[in-house]
Motif scaffolding. Sequence first.
Motif, PDB file in Angstrom:
ATOM      1  N   GLY A  63       0.847  -1.184   0.000  1.00 24.10           N
ATOM      2  CA  GLY A  63       0.000   0.000   0.000  1.00 24.10           C
ATOM      3  C   GLY A  63       0.880   1.231   0.000  1.00 24.10           C
ATOM      4  O   GLY A  63       2.065   1.167   0.361  1.00 24.10           O
ATOM      5  N   LYS A  64       0.336   2.337  -0.399  1.00 21.53           N
ATOM      6  CA  LYS A  64       1.090   3.585  -0.407  1.00 21.53           C
ATOM      7  C   LYS A  64       1.620   3.846   1.008  1.00 21.53           C
ATOM      8  O   LYS A  64       0.888   3.720   1.990  1.00 21.53           O
ATOM      9  CB  LYS A  64       0.209   4.746  -0.860  1.00 21.53           C
ATOM     10  N   GLY A  65       2.896   4.155   1.109  1.00 14.49           N
ATOM     11  CA  GLY A  65       3.510   4.387   2.406  1.00 14.49           C
ATOM     12  C   GLY A  65       4.221   3.168   2.976  1.00 14.49           C
ATOM     13  O   GLY A  65       4.990   3.283   3.920  1.00 14.49           O
ATOM     14  N   TYR A  66       3.963   1.998   2.428  1.00 15.04           N
ATOM     15  CA  TYR A  66       4.675   0.794   2.844  1.00 15.04           C
ATOM     16  C   TYR A  66       6.108   0.880   2.317  1.00 15.04           C
ATOM     17  O   TYR A  66       6.415   1.693   1.447  1.00 15.04           O
ATOM     18  CB  TYR A  66       4.031  -0.459   2.263  1.00 15.04           C
ATOM     19  N   ILE A  67       6.969   0.010   2.826  1.00 12.04           N
ATOM     20  CA  ILE A  67       8.299  -0.113   2.252  1.00 12.04           C
ATOM     21  C   ILE A  67       8.462  -1.537   1.734  1.00 12.04           C
ATOM     22  O   ILE A  67       7.810  -2.474   2.225  1.00 12.04           O
ATOM     23  CB  ILE A  67       9.424   0.206   3.260  1.00 12.04           C
ATOM     24  N   TYR A  68       9.321  -1.675   0.745  1.00  9.19           N
ATOM     25  CA  TYR A  68       9.704  -3.002   0.286  1.00  9.19           C
ATOM     26  C   TYR A  68      11.055  -3.310   0.905  1.00  9.19           C
ATOM     27  O   TYR A  68      12.015  -2.561   0.738  1.00  9.19           O
ATOM     28  CB  TYR A  68       9.789  -3.079  -1.237  1.00  9.19           C
ATOM     29  N   ASP A  69      11.125  -4.397   1.669  1.00  4.75           N
ATOM     30  CA  ASP A  69      12.361  -4.842   2.297  1.00  4.75           C
ATOM     31  C   ASP A  69      12.918  -5.990   1.466  1.00  4.75           C
ATOM     32  O   ASP A  69      12.367  -7.092   1.463  1.00  4.75           O
ATOM     33  CB  ASP A  69      12.068  -5.294   3.733  1.00  4.75           C
ATOM     34  N   GLY A  70      13.986  -5.714   0.740  1.00  3.88           N
ATOM     35  CA  GLY A  70      14.568  -6.716  -0.146  1.00  3.88           C
ATOM     36  C   GLY A  70      15.188  -7.890   0.589  1.00  3.88           C
ATOM     37  O   GLY A  70      15.195  -9.005   0.076  1.00  3.88           O
ATOM     38  N   THR A  71      15.696  -7.667   1.785  1.00  5.87           N
ATOM     39  CA  THR A  71      16.283  -8.751   2.563  1.00  5.87           C
ATOM     40  C   THR A  71      15.218  -9.768   2.951  1.00  5.87           C
ATOM     41  O   THR A  71      15.429 -10.978   2.866  1.00  5.87           O
ATOM     42  CB  THR A  71      16.968  -8.197   3.836  1.00  5.87           C
ATOM     43  N   ARG A  72      14.063  -9.275   3.353  1.00  2.00           N
ATOM     44  CA  ARG A  72      12.955 -10.151   3.749  1.00  2.00           C
ATOM     45  C   ARG A  72      12.053 -10.500   2.567  1.00  2.00           C
ATOM     46  O   ARG A  72      11.175 -11.330   2.697  1.00  2.00           O
ATOM     47  CB  ARG A  72      12.120  -9.479   4.835  1.00  2.00           C
ATOM     48  N   ASP A  73      12.258  -9.836   1.428  1.00  2.00           N
ATOM     49  CA  ASP A  73      11.383  -9.945   0.263  1.00  2.00           C
ATOM     50  C   ASP A  73       9.929  -9.760   0.691  1.00  2.00           C
ATOM     51  O   ASP A  73       9.062 -10.592   0.448  1.00  2.00           O
ATOM     52  CB  ASP A  73      11.559 -11.279  -0.468  1.00  2.00           C
ATOM     53  N   ALA A  74       9.687  -8.630   1.378  1.00  2.06           N
ATOM     54  CA  ALA A  74       8.373  -8.389   1.974  1.00  2.06           C
ATOM     55  C   ALA A  74       8.013  -6.912   1.909  1.00  2.06           C
ATOM     56  O   ALA A  74       8.885  -6.041   1.956  1.00  2.06           O
ATOM     57  CB  ALA A  74       8.372  -8.845   3.428  1.00  2.06           C
ATOM     58  N   PHE A  75       6.702  -6.659   1.837  1.00  3.66           N
ATOM     59  CA  PHE A  75       6.173  -5.315   1.988  1.00  3.66           C
ATOM     60  C   PHE A  75       5.793  -5.132   3.455  1.00  3.66           C
ATOM     61  O   PHE A  75       5.149  -6.001   4.046  1.00  3.66           O
ATOM     62  CB  PHE A  75       4.955  -5.096   1.099  1.00  3.66           C
ATOM     63  N   ILE A  76       6.210  -3.998   4.028  1.00  2.00           N
ATOM     64  CA  ILE A  76       5.983  -3.743   5.444  1.00  2.00           C
ATOM     65  C   ILE A  76       5.274  -2.403   5.599  1.00  2.00           C
ATOM     66  O   ILE A  76       5.725  -1.388   5.056  1.00  2.00           O
ATOM     67  CB  ILE A  76       7.304  -3.745   6.226  1.00  2.00           C
ATOM     68  N   ALA A  77       4.181  -2.421   6.356  1.00  8.52           N
ATOM     69  CA  ALA A  77       3.412  -1.205   6.626  1.00  8.52           C
ATOM     70  C   ALA A  77       4.217  -0.277   7.524  1.00  8.52           C
ATOM     71  O   ALA A  77       5.136  -0.714   8.215  1.00  8.52           O
ATOM     72  CB  ALA A  77       2.091  -1.568   7.310  1.00  8.52           C
ATOM     73  N   PRO A  78       3.845   1.001   7.546  1.00  7.71           N
ATOM     74  CA  PRO A  78       4.488   1.902   8.508  1.00  7.71           C
ATOM     75  C   PRO A  78       4.255   1.389   9.938  1.00  7.71           C
ATOM     76  O   PRO A  78       3.215   0.788  10.222  1.00  7.71           O
ATOM     77  CB  PRO A  78       3.770   3.237   8.294  1.00  7.71           C
ATOM     78  N   GLN A  79       5.220   1.631  10.809  1.00  8.70           N
ATOM     79  CA  GLN A  79       5.099   1.167  12.188  1.00  8.70           C
ATOM     80  C   GLN A  79       3.906   1.831  12.854  1.00  8.70           C
ATOM     81  O   GLN A  79       3.746   3.054  12.803  1.00  8.70           O
ATOM     82  CB  GLN A  79       6.378   1.479  12.962  1.00  8.70           C
ATOM     83  N   SER A  80       3.055   1.028  13.461  1.00  7.13           N
ATOM     84  CA  SER A  80       1.824   1.518  14.074  1.00  7.13           C
ATOM     85  C   SER A  80       2.096   2.448  15.252  1.00  7.13           C
ATOM     86  O   SER A  80       1.504   3.523  15.353  1.00  7.13           O
ATOM     87  CB  SER A  80       0.964   0.343  14.542  1.00  7.13           C
TER      88      SER A  80
END
Length: 125
Positions: A63-80
Amino acid sequence: MAHFAELDENNNVTRVLVVNNDVITVDGKESEQIGIEFLTKLHGGGWYKQTSYNNNFRKNYAGKGYIYDGTRDAFIAPQSYPSWVLNEDTCRWESPVPYPDSDGDERYMWDEETTNWIEIPRVEK
């Protein structure tokens, strides 16, 4: 439909784009690379990663504002909240205190000051 996250130079998701499956399917199999090439040509450049609406890969739907973490190969939401920690298996933020058990009528909200859940008072009609 296939979904692709457009990334900026810091791997922040700037938007999610939809590509027809016919565009990225070759011999009955989807190709992320074909989707990336299609979007790059269509938009004159950019960085793209495919994301799964059903969370079948890359842990979470981007989603907009998420980051893509290449090490984890994952999209991560902003920290709540600052006190929440990232679950390495799901790549989702979790509170340091589990959500309270409830019989279904209670609702709770996170209180960062006390780092605990507080019950939301019911409003009688």
